[in-house]
Motif scaffolding. Sequence first.
Motif, short mmCIF file in Angstrom:
data_model
loop_
_atom_site.label_atom_id
_atom_site.label_comp_id
_atom_site.label_asym_id
_atom_site.label_seq_id
_atom_site.Cartn_x
_atom_site.Cartn_y
_atom_site.Cartn_z
N LYS A 136 0.84 -1.21 0.00
CA LYS A 136 0.00 0.00 0.00
C LYS A 136 0.87 1.25 0.00
CE LYS A 136 -3.98 -1.99 2.44
NZ LYS A 136 -4.78 -1.97 3.71
N GLU A 137 1.92 1.25 0.83
CA GLU A 137 2.80 2.41 0.88
C GLU A 137 3.60 2.54 -0.41
OE1 GLU A 137 4.62 5.86 2.23
OE2 GLU A 137 2.77 4.83 2.81
N LEU A 138 3.99 1.43 -1.01
CA LEU A 138 4.70 1.46 -2.29
C LEU A 138 3.82 2.11 -3.36
CD1 LEU A 138 7.17 0.57 -3.97
CD2 LEU A 138 6.04 -1.64 -4.29
N ASN A 139 2.53 1.78 -3.34
CA ASN A 139 1.60 2.38 -4.30
C ASN A 139 1.42 3.86 -4.04
OD1 ASN A 139 -1.71 2.95 -4.64
ND2 ASN A 139 -0.67 2.08 -6.42
N ALA A 140 1.28 4.25 -2.76
CA ALA A 140 1.10 5.66 -2.43
C ALA A 140 2.36 6.46 -2.73
CB ALA A 140 0.71 5.80 -0.95
N ASP A 141 3.50 5.83 -2.54
CA ASP A 141 4.79 6.51 -2.71
C ASP A 141 5.17 6.65 -4.18
OD1 ASP A 141 7.34 7.53 -2.42
OD2 ASP A 141 8.15 5.82 -1.34
N LEU A 142 5.13 5.54 -4.91
CA LEU A 142 5.63 5.52 -6.28
C LEU A 142 4.57 5.20 -7.33
CD1 LEU A 142 9.06 3.71 -5.76
CD2 LEU A 142 8.66 6.16 -6.06
N GLY A 143 3.33 4.96 -6.88
CA GLY A 143 2.27 4.63 -7.83
C GLY A 143 2.36 3.23 -8.40
N LEU A 144 3.13 2.36 -7.77
CA LEU A 144 3.31 1.00 -8.27
C LEU A 144 2.19 0.10 -7.75
CD1 LEU A 144 7.16 0.64 -7.89
CD2 LEU A 144 5.85 1.28 -9.92
N PRO A 145 1.67 -0.78 -8.60
CA PRO A 145 0.51 -1.59 -8.21
C PRO A 145 0.86 -2.62 -7.15
CG PRO A 145 1.36 -2.30 -10.34
CD PRO A 145 2.10 -1.03 -9.99
N PRO A 146 0.01 -2.78 -6.14
CA PRO A 146 0.21 -3.86 -5.17
C PRO A 146 0.13 -5.21 -5.87
CG PRO A 146 -1.40 -2.26 -4.37
CD PRO A 146 -1.16 -1.96 -5.82
N ARG A 147 0.84 -6.19 -5.35
CA ARG A 147 0.84 -7.53 -5.93
C ARG A 147 0.16 -8.52 -5.01
NH1 ARG A 147 1.28 -5.83 -10.90
NH2 ARG A 147 3.37 -5.10 -11.50
N VAL A 148 -0.35 -9.60 -5.60
CA VAL A 148 -1.02 -10.64 -4.80
C VAL A 148 -0.01 -11.61 -4.20
CG1 VAL A 148 -3.12 -10.49 -6.16
CG2 VAL A 148 -1.33 -12.13 -6.83
N HIS A 149 1.24 -11.55 -4.67
CA HIS A 149 2.27 -12.48 -4.20
C HIS A 149 3.28 -11.73 -3.34
CE1 HIS A 149 5.61 -11.05 -6.77
NE2 HIS A 149 4.67 -10.78 -7.65
#
Length: 271
Positions: A136-149
């Motif tokens: 979630k923080e990776l997505n908020a920080d860099l816009g990268l999609p969360p992964r299921v794995h």
Amino acid sequence: MFDSDAPHSEAPRSEARDPDALFGLEQPAAEGVGFAELARLPLAELMSPDWADALAPVEGKLRDVLDVLAAEVAEGHLLLPSPSNVLRAFRQPLAGVRVLIVGQDPYPTPGHAVGLSFAVDGATRPIPRSLANIYKELNADLGLPPRVHGDLSRWSAQGVLLLNRVLTVRAGAAASHRNKGWAAVTTAAIAAVVNRRSADGTPAPLVVILWGKDAASVTPLLGSAPVIASAHPSPLSASRGFYGSRPFSRANNLLLEQGDGTVDWELPPLP
């Protein structure tokens, strides 16, 4: 604070390895290897050559820990991760480390721990909640999609050292190996990372990421290395300073300041 859900808690290869070596960098370690066997193998067969050199001063302590683990297995305890993955963090060359992320204990759930802090096997579903919060923080920080794995090996391959402070745990018993001797080994490992020097004698590029109070306890070992510290990503503490801490973009900016490029934090959709 272990790297599961409640707080309490490729860089280029340095040289070719024998593809048949038990812990060769080119292939996963063989399954079925026991702790007693690990305790008898040369360090160079357990980890990359420069890690073997760096950890030689604590080789005796490492072998003592492995003997203790072998005795626990003989008593009928299930230990995590599997012996073949316990030293996995040291398979990537020490010379290639650019970012150090410190965890505490392996996940105590069977099938989760894989020898890299916060990571799980790519087939594990659902992923641990702490890791979901990291995404979630990776997505908020860099816009990268969360992964299921939860396969973080792509980070490891770029020089992100995912190192737990304690490298094993009894299944279902978080923090059960806190006093088995691992601290001496991982203290030596952290010191080795921090004390590396570039060709001109200056400190090698490095950023350290510390999540939670237990991770912050290694601060005295870090010298002048740039540190990004925040709350742990556990559901119990993520809202107290982990969310919004932007560790990924900050780490990349600090690497750029040191002339070392950036980490591509995006993970593949599937491992």
